[in-house]
Design a protein around this motif. Structure first.
Motif, PDB file in Angstrom:
ATOM      1  N   PRO A   1     -32.797  64.851 -53.362  1.00 14.97           N
ATOM      2  CA  PRO A   1     -31.395  64.464 -53.550  1.00 14.97           C
ATOM      3  C   PRO A   1     -30.484  65.661 -53.302  1.00 14.97           C
ATOM      4  CG  PRO A   1     -32.764  63.811 -55.437  1.00 14.97           C
ATOM      5  CD  PRO A   1     -33.594  64.733 -54.594  1.00 14.97           C
ATOM      6  N   VAL A   2     -29.295  65.396 -52.843  1.00 14.66           N
ATOM      7  CA  VAL A   2     -28.335  66.467 -52.574  1.00 14.66           C
ATOM      8  C   VAL A   2     -28.051  67.276 -53.833  1.00 14.66           C
ATOM      9  CG1 VAL A   2     -25.955  66.957 -51.895  1.00 14.66           C
ATOM     10  CG2 VAL A   2     -27.293  65.256 -50.633  1.00 14.66           C
ATOM     11  N   SER A   3     -27.975  66.600 -54.961  1.00 10.45           N
ATOM     12  CA  SER A   3     -27.654  67.295 -56.216  1.00 10.45           C
ATOM     13  C   SER A   3     -28.700  68.348 -56.559  1.00 10.45           C
ATOM     14  CB  SER A   3     -27.537  66.278 -57.367  1.00 10.45           C
ATOM     15  OG  SER A   3     -28.746  65.548 -57.520  1.00 10.45           O
ATOM     16  N   GLU A   4     -29.962  68.080 -56.244  1.00  6.68           N
ATOM     17  CA  GLU A   4     -31.013  69.064 -56.505  1.00  6.68           C
ATOM     18  C   GLU A   4     -30.834  70.288 -55.609  1.00  6.68           C
ATOM     19  OE1 GLU A   4     -34.994  67.653 -56.227  1.00  6.68           O
ATOM     20  OE2 GLU A   4     -34.843  66.345 -57.977  1.00  6.68           O
ATOM     21  N   ILE A   5     -30.481  70.058 -54.363  1.00  2.94           N
ATOM     22  CA  ILE A   5     -30.318  71.166 -53.421  1.00  2.94           C
ATOM     23  C   ILE A   5     -29.166  72.070 -53.853  1.00  2.94           C
ATOM     24  CG2 ILE A   5     -29.798  71.796 -51.034  1.00  2.94           C
ATOM     25  CD1 ILE A   5     -31.104  69.142 -50.207  1.00  2.94           C
TER      26      ILE A   5
ATOM     27  N   ASP B   1     -19.724  75.002 -53.559  1.00  2.07           N
ATOM     28  CA  ASP B   1     -18.747  73.963 -53.927  1.00  2.07           C
ATOM     29  C   ASP B   1     -17.496  74.026 -53.055  1.00  2.07           C
ATOM     30  OD1 ASP B   1     -20.421  72.955 -55.823  1.00  2.07           O
ATOM     31  OD2 ASP B   1     -19.429  73.910 -57.536  1.00  2.07           O
ATOM     32  N   ASP B   2     -16.981  75.237 -52.855  1.00  7.12           N
ATOM     33  CA  ASP B   2     -15.759  75.371 -52.049  1.00  7.12           C
ATOM     34  C   ASP B   2     -16.006  74.981 -50.595  1.00  7.12           C
ATOM     35  OD1 ASP B   2     -14.354  76.209 -54.256  1.00  7.12           O
ATOM     36  OD2 ASP B   2     -14.513  78.348 -53.789  1.00  7.12           O
ATOM     37  N   TYR B   3     -17.184  75.299 -50.093  1.00  9.12           N
ATOM     38  CA  TYR B   3     -17.523  74.932 -48.710  1.00  9.12           C
ATOM     39  C   TYR B   3     -17.631  73.414 -48.557  1.00  9.12           C
ATOM     40  CZ  TYR B   3     -18.687  79.893 -48.039  1.00  9.12           C
ATOM     41  OH  TYR B   3     -18.644  81.265 -47.960  1.00  9.12           O
TER      42      TYR B   3
ATOM     43  N   VAL C   1     -25.992  65.435 -45.269  1.00  9.57           N
ATOM     44  CA  VAL C   1     -26.287  64.111 -44.740  1.00  9.57           C
ATOM     45  C   VAL C   1     -27.488  63.590 -45.530  1.00  9.57           C
ATOM     46  CG1 VAL C   1     -26.840  62.747 -42.699  1.00  9.57           C
ATOM     47  CG2 VAL C   1     -25.454  64.837 -42.480  1.00  9.57           C
ATOM     48  N   ASP C   2     -27.260  62.570 -46.337  1.00  7.91           N
ATOM     49  CA  ASP C   2     -28.245  62.128 -47.325  1.00  7.91           C
ATOM     50  C   ASP C   2     -29.130  61.015 -46.770  1.00  7.91           C
ATOM     51  OD1 ASP C   2     -29.690  61.492 -49.534  1.00  7.91           O
ATOM     52  OD2 ASP C   2     -27.989  60.958 -50.803  1.00  7.91           O
ATOM     53  N   ALA C   3     -30.275  61.418 -46.190  1.00  8.95           N
ATOM     54  CA  ALA C   3     -31.269  60.433 -45.756  1.00  8.95           C
ATOM     55  C   ALA C   3     -32.228  60.096 -46.890  1.00  8.95           C
ATOM     56  CB  ALA C   3     -32.052  60.960 -44.558  1.00  8.95           C
TER      57      ALA C   3
ATOM     58  N   LEU D   1     -22.454  56.428 -55.844  1.00  6.39           N
ATOM     59  CA  LEU D   1     -22.339  56.805 -54.435  1.00  6.39           C
ATOM     60  C   LEU D   1     -20.885  56.808 -53.991  1.00  6.39           C
ATOM     61  CD1 LEU D   1     -25.243  54.767 -52.770  1.00  6.39           C
ATOM     62  CD2 LEU D   1     -25.210  57.211 -53.258  1.00  6.39           C
ATOM     63  N   SER D   2     -20.558  57.733 -53.102  1.00  8.05           N
ATOM     64  CA  SER D   2     -19.226  57.737 -52.517  1.00  8.05           C
ATOM     65  C   SER D   2     -19.102  56.550 -51.575  1.00  8.05           C
ATOM     66  CB  SER D   2     -19.006  59.035 -51.735  1.00  8.05           C
ATOM     67  OG  SER D   2     -19.866  59.088 -50.614  1.00  8.05           O
ATOM     68  N   ALA D   3     -17.888  56.237 -51.196  1.00  7.77           N
ATOM     69  CA  ALA D   3     -17.671  55.114 -50.281  1.00  7.77           C
ATOM     70  C   ALA D   3     -18.394  55.348 -48.961  1.00  7.77           C
ATOM     71  CB  ALA D   3     -16.173  54.921 -50.040  1.00  7.77           C
ATOM     72  N   LYS D   4     -18.389  56.594 -48.486  1.00  5.74           N
ATOM     73  CA  LYS D   4     -19.051  56.919 -47.229  1.00  5.74           C
ATOM     74  C   LYS D   4     -20.551  56.688 -47.324  1.00  5.74           C
ATOM     75  CE  LYS D   4     -19.547  61.237 -46.185  1.00  5.74           C
ATOM     76  NZ  LYS D   4     -19.264  62.643 -45.764  1.00  5.74           N
ATOM     77  N   ASP D   5     -21.160  57.130 -48.441  1.00  5.30           N
ATOM     78  CA  ASP D   5     -22.593  56.952 -48.601  1.00  5.30           C
ATOM     79  C   ASP D   5     -22.955  55.491 -48.839  1.00  5.30           C
ATOM     80  OD1 ASP D   5     -23.158  59.634 -48.256  1.00  5.30           O
ATOM     81  OD2 ASP D   5     -22.938  60.095 -50.377  1.00  5.30           O
TER      82      ASP D   5
END
Length: 254
Positions: free
Chosen positions: A70-74, A86-88, A97-99, A116-120
């Protein structure tokens, strides 16, 4: 033979791992696709994160396609090494890109999908391979680098020829734009034919190795091939510290 920085450095892209850049004569060639082949536990994910942060600090845009975490772990792991992104992310310079979520969307708790965000959310029914191709071929106006972590999922889920064709697309885009792509792969998970296909199609191959010596674990890097470079005739020991991957080298940066 050790390599020092020279006047050709303008044609190289720094990886973010200083000792490795020294061994590579300043970095990896622009427009190259690098396969990082690593045994489980060899810390390839740390290398990928450090490579991403190195791009950000060199004022590159970075996309990081994750199929294994998951992105959160990374982002949490990167903060543990002092790589606060965070700023980046806020500025759009760092794009995840969350596959990973696509693989498990239908079995994850509802509370997860609601976050999830609307995009995800829109991407939930997207095929991961199509997502990979779309990400790699997306037009970008700024200089950038890309990370695919890892290709092993795609090799398990899709035909080998389909995966190789996709890597060739990624490679051709990199050569056209000057972008460097890092593709991670788990060593020992796939047969020799699969590994050799990917080694052949990539411009560079870096292997992370581990072995037990008594009560200690020795870690080393082998630069198996790199476009435009005479391969080293030895492995390079490395450690994982609070600063990330650090190579054991006495080479002086000129």
């Amino acid at each position: 033979m050790d390599y020092a920085f020279d006047e050709n450095m303008a044609q190289k892209v720094r990886t973010g791992i200083l000792g490795l850049d020294v061994q590579l004569g300043g970095g990896v060639p622009r427009g190259s696709t690098i396969l990082l082949l690593a045994e489980p536990g060899a810390s390839s994910e740390i290398f990928a994160q450090q490579f991403a942060y190195g791009g950000l600090t060199d004022e590159e845009n970075v996309y990081y396609l994750t199929s294994e975490q998951p992105v959160s772990e990374i982002t949490s792991e990167m903060k543990n090494f002092g790589w606060d992104i965070d700023d980046y992310i806020e500025s759009g310079t760092m794009n995840f890109v969350d596959a990973y979520s696509l693989r498990f969307y239908n079995v994850l708790p509802k509370s997860y999908s609601e976050s999830l965000s609307a995009k995800d959310f829109i991407k939930q029914n997207t095929d991961p391979m199509n997502l990979l191709k779309a990400t790699a071929t997306q037009e970008r106006k700024e200089k950038y680098r890309g990370i695919i972590d890892s290709i092993s999922y795609f090799l398990r889920a899709y035909e080998l020829n389909n995966v190789v064709d996709t890597i060739e697309i990624i490679s051709s885009v990199g050569k056209a734009t000057g972008a460097v792509h890092l593709i991670t792969m788990t060593a020992g998970m796939h047969d020799n034919i699969v590994e050799n296909n990917l080694k052949n199609v990539c411009d560079g191959v870096i292997e992370f190795r581990m072995r037990e010596r008594g009560s200690e674990i020795e870690r080393s890097i082998l630069i198996r091939k790199m476009r435009g470079m005479i391969p080293l005739n030895r492995t390079i020991p490395y450690n994982v510290t609070e600063k990330g991957i650090e190579l054991e080298t006495t080479t002086r940066v000129l």
